[in-house]
Design a protein around this motif. Structure first.
Motif, PDB file in Angstrom:
ATOM      1  N   SER A 171       2.074   5.054  -1.899  1.00 49.02           N
ATOM      2  CA  SER A 171       2.286   5.559  -3.245  1.00 49.02           C
ATOM      3  C   SER A 171       3.452   4.886  -3.961  1.00 49.02           C
ATOM      4  O   SER A 171       3.578   5.000  -5.157  1.00 49.02           O
ATOM      5  CB  SER A 171       2.499   7.067  -3.210  1.00 49.02           C
ATOM      6  OG  SER A 171       3.658   7.352  -2.461  1.00 49.02           O
TER       7      SER A 171
ATOM      8  N   GLU B  64       0.840  -1.181   0.000  1.00 51.26           N
ATOM      9  CA  GLU B  64       0.000   0.000   0.000  1.00 51.26           C
ATOM     10  C   GLU B  64       0.879   1.236   0.000  1.00 51.26           C
ATOM     11  O   GLU B  64       2.065   1.179   0.227  1.00 51.26           O
ATOM     12  CB  GLU B  64      -0.912  -0.022   1.221  1.00 51.26           C
ATOM     13  CG  GLU B  64      -1.919  -1.156   1.155  1.00 51.26           C
ATOM     14  CD  GLU B  64      -2.872  -1.103   2.305  1.00 51.26           C
ATOM     15  OE1 GLU B  64      -3.876  -0.402   2.183  1.00 51.26           O
ATOM     16  OE2 GLU B  64      -2.592  -1.746   3.326  1.00 51.26           O
TER      17      GLU B  64
ATOM     18  N   THR C  58       2.561   3.508  -7.838  1.00 50.89           N
ATOM     19  CA  THR C  58       1.325   2.774  -7.575  1.00 50.89           C
ATOM     20  C   THR C  58       0.722   2.190  -8.846  1.00 50.89           C
ATOM     21  O   THR C  58       0.226   1.063  -8.842  1.00 50.89           O
ATOM     22  CB  THR C  58       0.300   3.705  -6.901  1.00 50.89           C
ATOM     23  OG1 THR C  58       0.880   4.207  -5.706  1.00 50.89           O
ATOM     24  CG2 THR C  58      -0.971   2.967  -6.559  1.00 50.89           C
TER      25      THR C  58
END
Length: 114
Positions: free
Chosen positions: A4, A2, A17
């Protein structure tokens, strides 16, 4: 994975991402196809064991579908490999400040004093 960026590949290379989401989507597609293949193989085995002519002839279509699915998995992995290579090259270029040619050599020119 999780956040960016995803770190921890190689020597701390960062992937954005979008790249990670693309990989995850491809892996989900591959897993779905492999799950479908498991079901196809089970049905093929049951049809084979039954020795019923209709079931055996149905296996021809099931085996074709299985082969098609395997080709799709190979294509997805090839696309993943290419995407990963491109993202690593882009990351490497960003870190070095120059652009790399396909042979891995920098395209920056040296200025000779003269």
């Amino acid at each position: 994975m999780e956040g960016s960026i995803f770190t921890g590949i190689g020597n701390g290379t960062q992937l954005d991402t979008k790249v990670v989401q693309t990989f995850q989507k491809s892996f989900v597609q591959v897993q779905d196809i492999l799950d479908q293949n498991r079901l196809l193989i089970n049905e093929i085995n049951q049809n084979h064991e039954s020795k019923i002519p209709d079931n055996l002839s149905r296996n021809v279509g099931l085996i074709r579908e299985l082969n098609s699915n395997i080709r799709r998995v190979v294509d997805l992995y090839a696309d993943l490999s290419s995407s990963f290579s491109r993202s690593m090259e882009a990351s490497s270029e960003a870190e070095s400040g120059g652009t790399l040619k396909s042979d891995g050599k920098s395209s920056e020119k040296r200025i000779r004093s003269g």
